[in-house]
Design a protein around this motif. Structure first.
Motif, PDB file in Angstrom:
ATOM      1  N   PRO A   1      -0.987  -4.336  -6.007  1.00 31.46           N
ATOM      2  CA  PRO A   1      -1.536  -4.923  -4.782  1.00 31.46           C
ATOM      3  C   PRO A   1      -3.031  -5.218  -4.896  1.00 31.46           C
ATOM      4  O   PRO A   1      -3.609  -5.822  -3.995  1.00 31.46           O
ATOM      5  CB  PRO A   1      -1.273  -3.839  -3.726  1.00 31.46           C
ATOM      6  N   ALA A   2      -3.655  -4.817  -6.004  1.00 27.59           N
ATOM      7  CA  ALA A   2      -5.103  -4.944  -6.129  1.00 27.59           C
ATOM      8  C   ALA A   2      -5.619  -6.370  -5.910  1.00 27.59           C
ATOM      9  O   ALA A   2      -6.609  -6.570  -5.203  1.00 27.59           O
ATOM     10  CB  ALA A   2      -5.568  -4.410  -7.483  1.00 27.59           C
ATOM     11  N   PRO A   3      -4.994  -7.416  -6.513  1.00 28.84           N
ATOM     12  CA  PRO A   3      -5.499  -8.774  -6.264  1.00 28.84           C
ATOM     13  C   PRO A   3      -5.402  -9.191  -4.791  1.00 28.84           C
ATOM     14  O   PRO A   3      -6.194 -10.011  -4.328  1.00 28.84           O
ATOM     15  CB  PRO A   3      -4.597  -9.650  -7.149  1.00 28.84           C
ATOM     16  N   VAL A   4      -4.432  -8.642  -4.055  1.00 29.16           N
ATOM     17  CA  VAL A   4      -4.340  -8.945  -2.619  1.00 29.16           C
ATOM     18  C   VAL A   4      -5.422  -8.178  -1.874  1.00 29.16           C
ATOM     19  O   VAL A   4      -6.068  -8.717  -0.966  1.00 29.16           O
ATOM     20  CB  VAL A   4      -2.942  -8.589  -2.071  1.00 29.16           C
ATOM     21  N   CYS A  45      -4.030  -8.721   4.892  1.00 26.84           N
ATOM     22  CA  CYS A  45      -3.632  -7.494   5.600  1.00 26.84           C
ATOM     23  C   CYS A  45      -2.143  -7.500   5.887  1.00 26.84           C
ATOM     24  O   CYS A  45      -1.440  -6.507   5.639  1.00 26.84           O
ATOM     25  CB  CYS A  45      -4.391  -7.370   6.929  1.00 26.84           C
ATOM     26  N   ASP A  46      -1.662  -8.604   6.419  1.00 28.32           N
ATOM     27  CA  ASP A  46      -0.244  -8.687   6.775  1.00 28.32           C
ATOM     28  C   ASP A  46       0.648  -8.564   5.538  1.00 28.32           C
ATOM     29  O   ASP A  46       1.708  -7.944   5.586  1.00 28.32           O
ATOM     30  CB  ASP A  46       0.038 -10.001   7.500  1.00 28.32           C
ATOM     31  N   VAL A  47       0.213  -9.156   4.432  1.00 30.45           N
ATOM     32  CA  VAL A  47       1.007  -9.089   3.202  1.00 30.45           C
ATOM     33  C   VAL A  47       1.023  -7.665   2.647  1.00 30.45           C
ATOM     34  O   VAL A  47       2.036  -7.198   2.124  1.00 30.45           O
ATOM     35  CB  VAL A  47       0.456 -10.077   2.150  1.00 30.45           C
ATOM     36  N   LEU A  48      -0.084  -6.942   2.795  1.00 31.50           N
ATOM     37  CA  LEU A  48      -0.179  -5.596   2.233  1.00 31.50           C
ATOM     38  C   LEU A  48       0.639  -4.559   2.998  1.00 31.50           C
ATOM     39  O   LEU A  48       0.858  -3.453   2.510  1.00 31.50           O
ATOM     40  CB  LEU A  48      -1.646  -5.152   2.185  1.00 31.50           C
ATOM     41  N   GLN A  49       1.090  -4.916   4.206  1.00 33.29           N
ATOM     42  CA  GLN A  49       1.806  -3.934   5.006  1.00 33.29           C
ATOM     43  C   GLN A  49       3.097  -3.465   4.348  1.00 33.29           C
ATOM     44  O   GLN A  49       3.431  -2.281   4.398  1.00 33.29           O
ATOM     45  CB  GLN A  49       2.120  -4.502   6.398  1.00 33.29           C
ATOM     46  N   LEU A  50       3.870  -4.379   3.748  1.00 36.72           N
ATOM     47  CA  LEU A  50       5.149  -3.990   3.141  1.00 36.72           C
ATOM     48  C   LEU A  50       4.950  -3.011   1.984  1.00 36.72           C
ATOM     49  O   LEU A  50       5.581  -1.945   1.959  1.00 36.72           O
ATOM     50  CB  LEU A  50       5.934  -5.220   2.687  1.00 36.72           C
ATOM     51  N   SER A  67       2.981   2.372  -1.460  1.00 39.02           N
ATOM     52  CA  SER A  67       1.943   1.970  -2.400  1.00 39.02           C
ATOM     53  C   SER A  67       0.596   2.556  -1.968  1.00 39.02           C
ATOM     54  O   SER A  67       0.040   2.172  -0.945  1.00 39.02           O
ATOM     55  CB  SER A  67       1.835   0.442  -2.467  1.00 39.02           C
ATOM     56  N   ASP A  68       0.078   3.486  -2.761  1.00 40.55           N
ATOM     57  CA  ASP A  68      -1.223   4.071  -2.449  1.00 40.55           C
ATOM     58  C   ASP A  68      -2.327   3.023  -2.528  1.00 40.55           C
ATOM     59  O   ASP A  68      -3.271   3.047  -1.742  1.00 40.55           O
ATOM     60  CB  ASP A  68      -1.534   5.217  -3.415  1.00 40.55           C
ATOM     61  N   GLY A  69      -2.193   2.089  -3.486  1.00 40.79           N
ATOM     62  CA  GLY A  69      -3.222   1.062  -3.634  1.00 40.79           C
ATOM     63  C   GLY A  69      -3.328   0.190  -2.402  1.00 40.79           C
ATOM     64  O   GLY A  69      -4.438  -0.133  -1.950  1.00 40.79           O
ATOM     65  N   ALA A  70      -2.176  -0.207  -1.838  1.00 37.83           N
ATOM     66  CA  ALA A  70      -2.187  -1.032  -0.631  1.00 37.83           C
ATOM     67  C   ALA A  70      -2.715  -0.250   0.560  1.00 37.83           C
ATOM     68  O   ALA A  70      -3.552  -0.735   1.332  1.00 37.83           O
ATOM     69  CB  ALA A  70      -0.781  -1.552  -0.344  1.00 37.83           C
TER      70      ALA A  70
END
Length: 202
Positions: A45-48, A63-68, A74-77
């Protein structure tokens, strides 16, 4: 199929698809569709997360994409979103995005951060979300009704669309008004000027 066979090979395309705003209007919400390749292909998720410090639209889309991935563990998200709320420019919208999709126990640790940051806002863009739970008084923006296009003639709606001073929201209303009427050829020459005033959406 190509994505499943070569996840890392399509990663650049996945991230680029998230970075670009392909929506044709504000109601076209595809965050889940964009998040699924990140989740299903086990991409970082880092590039997001790196997109969060961009302009507000890009930030909130990320933000919305990282929710899933965050919900999936995912700790990174999760940490990327929390860190942005603590330090990012568009933190309020990010916090509202988090609170809309994640259980309260996952974002209540941001209570003190939110209270401190609210105090530093000259004009806080209240919307909805966690503010009542945080014990923060929610202020409503004054509602200024826009005139309905229903009572305007087709010629009057075309005049609104042709006027450079007409606000975007009024143009949207005028186009919706024309959408339910007979087609008019006079609309065609106006098409090049019907994008939003910031030039970002046609």
């Amino acid at each position: 199929m190509r994505a499943l066979e070569d996840p890392q090979g399509v990663a650049v395309s996945v991230y680029d698809g998230i970075r670009r705003d392909w929506r044709w209007d504000g109601t076209d919400d595809r965050s889940l569709c964009l998040a699924r390749p990140v989740q299903d292909l086990e991409l970082s998720p880092a590039p997001v997360v790196d997109q969060l410090p961009a302009d507000e639209d890009t930030c909130l889309r990320a933000c919305d994409v990282l929710q899933l991935p965050a919900l999936a563990g995912s700790d990174g998200a999760r940490e990327g979103l929390s860190a942005y709320v603590r330090q990012g420019e568009h933190w309020a919208g990010a916090l509202e995005s988090i609170s809309a999709s994640r259980p309260p126990k996952w974002w209540e640790d941001l209570r003190d951060v939110a209270r401190d940051r609210i105090g530093g806002e000259a004009e806080f863009p209240w919307r909805c979300g966690p503010w009542t739970r945080f014990g923060t008084e929610v202020q409503s923006r004054p509602f200024v009704p826009r005139p309905s296009p229903a009572g305007l003639s087709t010629d009057e709606l075309l005049t609104l669309l042709a006027d450079d001073r007409t606000e975007d929201d009024t143009k949207f209303d005028a186009l919706r008004g024309l959408n339910g009427r007979e087609p008019v050829a006079e609309l065609i020459p106006l098409l090049p000027s019907l994008g939003t005033s910031d030039g970002r959406r046609p």
